[in-house]
Structure formats: C-alpha cells, structure tokens
Write a protein that holds these residues in place. Structure first.
Motif, PDB file in Angstrom:
ATOM      1  N   UNK A 258       0.863  -1.106   0.085  1.00  0.00           N
ATOM      2  CA  UNK A 258       0.078   0.358  -0.645  1.00  0.00           C
ATOM      3  C   UNK A 258       0.883   1.338   0.277  1.00  0.00           C
ATOM      4  N   UNK A 259       1.951   1.578   0.796  1.00  0.00           N
ATOM      5  CA  UNK A 259       2.792   2.139   1.015  1.00  0.00           C
ATOM      6  C   UNK A 259       3.367   2.994  -0.337  1.00  0.00           C
ATOM      7  N   UNK A 260       4.145   1.670  -1.080  1.00  0.00           N
ATOM      8  CA  UNK A 260       4.603   1.932  -2.589  1.00  0.00           C
ATOM      9  C   UNK A 260       3.618   2.958  -3.085  1.00  0.00           C
ATOM     10  N   UNK A 261       2.324   1.464  -3.432  1.00  0.00           N
ATOM     11  CA  UNK A 261       1.246   2.154  -3.959  1.00  0.00           C
ATOM     12  C   UNK A 261       0.502   3.538  -4.587  1.00  0.00           C
ATOM     13  N   UNK A 262       0.690   3.745  -2.653  1.00  0.00           N
ATOM     14  CA  UNK A 262       0.443   5.260  -2.928  1.00  0.00           C
ATOM     15  C   UNK A 262       1.828   6.101  -3.339  1.00  0.00           C
ATOM     16  N   UNK A 263       2.807   6.356  -3.120  1.00  0.00           N
ATOM     17  CA  UNK A 263       4.008   7.245  -3.186  1.00  0.00           C
ATOM     18  C   UNK A 263       4.086   6.496  -5.676  1.00  0.00           C
ATOM     19  N   UNK A 264       3.342   5.632  -5.871  1.00  0.00           N
ATOM     20  CA  UNK A 264       3.624   5.821  -6.931  1.00  0.00           C
ATOM     21  C   UNK A 264       2.810   6.114  -7.456  1.00  0.00           C
ATOM     22  N   UNK A 265       1.479   6.109  -6.725  1.00  0.00           N
ATOM     23  CA  UNK A 265       0.296   6.860  -8.062  1.00  0.00           C
ATOM     24  C   UNK A 265       0.467   8.922  -7.049  1.00  0.00           C
ATOM     25  N   UNK A 266       0.330   9.342  -5.960  1.00  0.00           N
ATOM     26  CA  UNK A 266       0.783  10.661  -5.925  1.00  0.00           C
ATOM     27  C   UNK A 266       1.292  11.690  -7.275  1.00  0.00           C
ATOM     28  N   UNK A 267       0.800  12.446  -7.096  1.00  0.00           N
ATOM     29  CA  UNK A 267       1.090  13.317  -8.234  1.00  0.00           C
ATOM     30  C   UNK A 267       2.368  13.613  -8.265  1.00  0.00           C
ATOM     31  N   UNK A 268       3.569  13.436  -9.691  1.00  0.00           N
ATOM     32  CA  UNK A 268       4.144  14.420 -10.266  1.00  0.00           C
ATOM     33  C   UNK A 268       4.983  15.979  -8.932  1.00  0.00           C
ATOM     34  N   UNK A 269       6.040  15.817  -8.616  1.00  0.00           N
ATOM     35  CA  UNK A 269       6.454  16.874  -7.892  1.00  0.00           C
ATOM     36  C   UNK A 269       7.371  17.534  -9.230  1.00  0.00           C
ATOM     37  N   UNK A 270       7.226  18.554  -9.683  1.00  0.00           N
ATOM     38  CA  UNK A 270       8.101  19.611 -10.334  1.00  0.00           C
ATOM     39  C   UNK A 270       8.560  20.651  -9.623  1.00  0.00           C
TER      40      UNK A 270
ATOM     41  N   UNK B 191      23.563   1.638   0.682  1.00  0.00           N
ATOM     42  CA  UNK B 191      24.935   2.427   0.599  1.00  0.00           C
ATOM     43  C   UNK B 191      24.321   3.206  -0.379  1.00  0.00           C
ATOM     44  N   UNK B 192      24.684   3.055  -1.198  1.00  0.00           N
ATOM     45  CA  UNK B 192      24.404   4.164  -2.433  1.00  0.00           C
ATOM     46  C   UNK B 192      23.676   5.258  -2.794  1.00  0.00           C
ATOM     47  N   UNK B 193      21.980   4.348  -2.631  1.00  0.00           N
ATOM     48  CA  UNK B 193      20.591   5.410  -1.831  1.00  0.00           C
ATOM     49  C   UNK B 193      21.591   6.713  -0.910  1.00  0.00           C
ATOM     50  N   UNK B 194      22.055   6.107   0.366  1.00  0.00           N
ATOM     51  CA  UNK B 194      22.324   7.150   1.472  1.00  0.00           C
ATOM     52  C   UNK B 194      22.826   8.158   0.555  1.00  0.00           C
ATOM     53  N   UNK B 195      24.001   7.930  -0.319  1.00  0.00           N
ATOM     54  CA  UNK B 195      25.407   8.806  -0.779  1.00  0.00           C
ATOM     55  C   UNK B 195      24.722   9.376  -1.834  1.00  0.00           C
ATOM     56  N   UNK B 196      23.655   9.073  -1.985  1.00  0.00           N
ATOM     57  CA  UNK B 196      22.728   9.735  -3.421  1.00  0.00           C
ATOM     58  C   UNK B 196      23.435   9.838  -4.726  1.00  0.00           C
ATOM     59  N   UNK B 197      24.157   7.866  -4.658  1.00  0.00           N
ATOM     60  CA  UNK B 197      23.888   7.882  -6.331  1.00  0.00           C
ATOM     61  C   UNK B 197      23.158   6.922  -6.791  1.00  0.00           C
ATOM     62  N   UNK B 198      22.222   6.865  -6.123  1.00  0.00           N
ATOM     63  CA  UNK B 198      20.992   6.142  -6.477  1.00  0.00           C
ATOM     64  C   UNK B 198      19.515   6.441  -6.368  1.00  0.00           C
ATOM     65  N   UNK B 199      18.671   5.848  -6.894  1.00  0.00           N
ATOM     66  CA  UNK B 199      17.448   6.422  -7.090  1.00  0.00           C
ATOM     67  C   UNK B 199      16.356   5.391  -6.962  1.00  0.00           C
ATOM     68  N   UNK B 200      16.689   4.280  -6.919  1.00  0.00           N
ATOM     69  CA  UNK B 200      16.182   3.244  -7.307  1.00  0.00           C
ATOM     70  C   UNK B 200      14.599   3.401  -6.069  1.00  0.00           C
ATOM     71  N   UNK B 201      13.340   2.914  -7.249  1.00  0.00           N
ATOM     72  CA  UNK B 201      11.937   3.318  -6.639  1.00  0.00           C
ATOM     73  C   UNK B 201      12.094   1.917  -5.214  1.00  0.00           C
ATOM     74  N   UNK B 202      12.316   0.854  -5.528  1.00  0.00           N
ATOM     75  CA  UNK B 202      11.746   0.484  -4.681  1.00  0.00           C
ATOM     76  C   UNK B 202      12.657   0.274  -3.640  1.00  0.00           C
ATOM     77  N   UNK B 203      14.159   0.131  -3.813  1.00  0.00           N
ATOM     78  CA  UNK B 203      14.988   0.643  -2.490  1.00  0.00           C
ATOM     79  C   UNK B 203      14.766   1.649  -1.700  1.00  0.00           C
ATOM     80  N   UNK B 204      14.094   3.244  -2.196  1.00  0.00           N
ATOM     81  CA  UNK B 204      13.793   4.344  -1.547  1.00  0.00           C
ATOM     82  C   UNK B 204      12.713   4.285  -0.579  1.00  0.00           C
TER      83      UNK B 204
END
Length: 450
Positions: free
Chosen positions: A197-209, A264-277
């Motif tokens: 449910x958490x993933x779906x809510x994040x996915x469905x939320x309007x994109x922030x530009x 580690x790479x996500x926390x360092x700002x080198x990755x932004x994979x949806x599932x990992x975040x």
C-alpha cells in the motif's frame, strides 16, 4: 490511416490501451496495427512507456488526452522519475512528451528479476473489469516492480505469459485474450499488505516538479533519533541498517530485498531506485507525505548535503561484497548480452562500463572481485563478434516482420547500428551465430552499394 481509438481506462497502461485499439479497430494482425501506430515499424513502443508514434496517430491522441498526462498517469514514469533530480525529471518528461525518447537514455532502468519478467494481473480486478467494461486490461499499478499483491483486493498478483520487456519481436497482447479466470489467493501478512500500500501511494501521488530536495537528504533526516546515526549526524551505521532491513523484509513477499550496497549508494545520493527508496523509507517510518513533501529548512537541506560522504565507502569485506554482487552482475551481463536492457531487444556488447552502470558497482572495483571477474569473462567478445550478433538478430527480426517481402540493407542498418565499412571483420563471425543460409543472406546485404 488510424482505426478506432477507445477511451483509456483508469490505471491503464498505454500499452494496454494500444492493445485494445488493435482489437477494437478490427486489425487482423498485431503487426498491421503497429504500422499505423508507429512512426517506423522498428520504433517499438515500450510496454512501460509510449514509444515513437507516427504524426497522424500522435495528433489523434493529442486531441483526446494531453501527452504529459498520459506519460505521468498511464506509463511507469513515476517508478523511474519519482526520486531523480528535478532538472533530470523535467527533461525526461519533456523528451518523452515531445520526442518519444527511449526511456533507457533518461533513467537508470535495471534488469528485471525473475519474478518481475512478466506483466502481472489481479484475478478479481480482471473479473470486475469484464463486468464493468466488457473486457480486462493491463493495470499500471500491478506492474510496479516488487509489487506482489493487489492492494485493493489484498490478493496475490499472477504472472501472465506476456513478457514485461520488449526483448523479442514486439506484439500487442490484449489482456482480455491472455488473462484467465484464476482463483484469488488472499494475502494475510499485514506487513506485506502495508508495504504494498505504501509503494502504491508513493507511485500514484502527483509528480512534483517544484521540490528539488535530494532523496538522500530526505532519508538522512528520516534516520534522525535512530540507532543508525550518531547524535551529531556525522556517523552512520549503514551495515546495521542494511542487516535490520533485510531481516525486516525477508519472508514478507518481496522479490528483491535491498542489499547493503544498494542502501549505501542510495544514502550517498548515487542511486534513486523506487523500490529501494520505499524499503528504506517505510522501514524508518517516514510517512508518504514526508517522503514526497518534506518540511525541511534551507539550513537542514544544506546540512544534509554537507554531511553526506563525498564518495562511495570502500567495502570492509571484499569477499562478501564479491559474493553478494555476483548474482547481480550475472543478471546485468545476461540482460546486456541478450538485449533486455533496451526496448528494441537488440543484443549489446558486455562492457565493464555498462556492467558497472546496471549492476550498480562503482568503477574499478572488479579488480578486487575475482568471482565477478570470472562471470564477466564468460561474456567477453570482440566488437566484430558483437556486430555479427547484432546483424543476425536484426536480420531475423526484420525478416519476421516483413514476412515474404525482400530485406534490404536500409531495413537493418539503423536498427542494428552496424556500419558497412566494418564488413571485412564481421564476415568471419556470421556463421558463428547463424545458419549458412542466413549468414549468406547477410553477406549479400553487406556488399557495398554500386
């Protein structure tokens, strides 16, 4: 000439919409429908995005729906663009809207796990769709990577027989023809349901530009007052966090649990994979609203950026790192070699650069990773060998598309990316990848034009 373009359904993939266009317009073959949809027969649409439309179809669609709305609400754009930098996010939307750019040029799209290789569906949603609309369709939310259940009905998603990638000859596969009447298997694990449910809510939320706060900064402040970060914020125990996250999610329906190095790479700002975040944020108790719309001051944002380590941490245990990364590298190398990393399905040469990118391994680490080096060695080939493989793959694809019509050099030149001037080094390898008849046909095409 375009056929009948039906209205798009709620939460429907554009690919599913095109499949229904094919059916409702009365085409006798998927190939014919694609010829009317696409700018070029070889500009395959992605099952996750839109693809390069021909001008006539583009105008018909624009008269029905704004293209930017189709991209953000009916493709997998939120899965790949949600947590990337603001300028890249805007550029990606613009290019997908105006030039139908290949998404692999805009995002880091990693190879799929075995569980995410096929389009998924919920048997209850399919039954409901048939009652309400007279047909089933491919739901966008069901295709989120690592999504194993239908949040609405709390039942297990079922893998169809339709691949989620475009690695083979692209076809339109309507859900109504491929979704069977299966019995629903209900999920009772509350954690599995809550995370889905958490993933779906994040996915469905309007994109922030508008918001330009790095996801690593948001996660940094999500770690405040936890055992994973010191009171000064200068030291983080990423190993402890990764170990706890893996214990937390294992056995709870996730296909891919975040590894130490992905975290580690996500926390360092080198990755932004949806599932990992999502895995990190959900575990840390960050609400969807705080993840997407954090209330951070300018001072906090600057402080978070300054606190992040400027470069990748060196593994303390190289043997463990090598063993953990081996299956990831194997998957990346396989997908590169077999063409699963792009929408055309064209096989690529397995270079260290591509492997580093897809497997998420920082440059030059393979010299300390014997197991991974051995895997990479199995896929080693020269440029000439790769060009020969590309030509064989392209010739077979074009031949299948054109059926009994003759194949010319211009049919395969652009799709293969191979130049005639390299013919001399390519010719010796053709029969290594094709039978003699096919190899001889390609040799004729490689002859310089008179």
């Amino acid at each position: 000439m375009t056929g009948f373009v039906p209205s798009i359904y709620p939460d429907e993939l554009v690919y599913s919409w095109f499949c229904r266009y094919y059916v409702h317009s009365g085409y006798t073959a998927s190939r014919t429908a694609l010829e009317d949809l696409l700018y070029n027969r070889h500009c395959n649409p992605s099952k996750e995005f839109i693809g390069h439309l021909n001008p006539e179809m583009e105008q018909v669609i624009k008269n029905m729906y704004p293209i930017d709305k189709l991209v953000t609400e009916h493709t997998m754009f939120p899965q790949y663009a949600r947590f990337i930098g603001l300028s890249k996010k805007k550029e990606a939307l613009y290019k997908l809207e105006h030039s139908y750019c290949d998404a692999h040029q805009l995002f880091s799209i990693l190879p799929r796990s075995e569980e995410d290789k096929y389009l998924k569906y919920c048997p209850i949603c399919a039954s409901s769709d048939r009652k309400q609309y007279g047909e089933a369709y491919w739901h966008r939310n069901h295709q989120i990577r690592n999504m194993a259940l239908c949040v609405r009905h709390k039942c297990k998603l079922i893998n169809s027989k339709i691949t989620a990638t475009s690695s083979k000859t692209f076809t339109l596969n309507p859900a109504e023809m491929d979704i069977e009447e299966d019995k629903a298997v209900y999920i009772k694990n509350s954690l599995e349901i809550e995370f889905a449910s958490y993933m779906e809510q994040v996915f469905e939320a309007p994109m922030d530009f508008e918001n330009n706060i790095a996801i690593s900064t948001i996660l940094f402040y999500g770690m405040e007052d936890t055992k994973y970060i010191s009171s000064t914020g200068k030291t983080r125990n990423t190993q402890m966090l990764a170990d706890d996250i893996q214990k937390y999610y294992r056995g709870n329906g996730l296909n891919d649990v975040a590894s130490l190095y992905q975290i580690q790479r996500t926390l360092l700002g080198n990755r932004s994979d949806f599932s990992i975040v999502c895995q990190i944020a959900f575990y840390l108790g960050i609400s969807v609203d705080n993840l997407l719309h954090p209330s951070l001051s300018e001072r906090q944002i600057l402080s978070g950026q300054e606190t992040r380590c400027p470069k990748e941490e060196t593994p303390k245990d190289w043997k463990r790192y090598d063993e953990e990364m081996a299956p990831i590298l194997e998957k990346a190398a396989y997908d590169i070699y077999h063409g699963n990393i792009n929408d055309t399905g064209r096989p690529e040469r397995v270079s260290e650069r591509l492997v580093y990118k897809l497997a998420g391994i920082p440059n030059h680490r393979l010299e300390n990773m014997p197991k991974c080096r051995e895997i990479l060695g199995r896929y080693k080939e020269s440029y000439a060998q790769n060009w020969a493989r590309r030509l064989v793959w392209t010739y077979k694809k074009v031949r299948a598309d054109k059926m009994d019509k003759p194949v010319f050099w211009y049919d395969i030149r652009e799709l293969s990316g191979v130049k005639r001037k390299n013919a001399d080094v390519i010719l010796p390898f053709l029969e290594q990848y094709a039978d003699k008849v096919t190899a001889d046909a390609i040799k004729l095409l490689l002859r310089p034009a008179k």
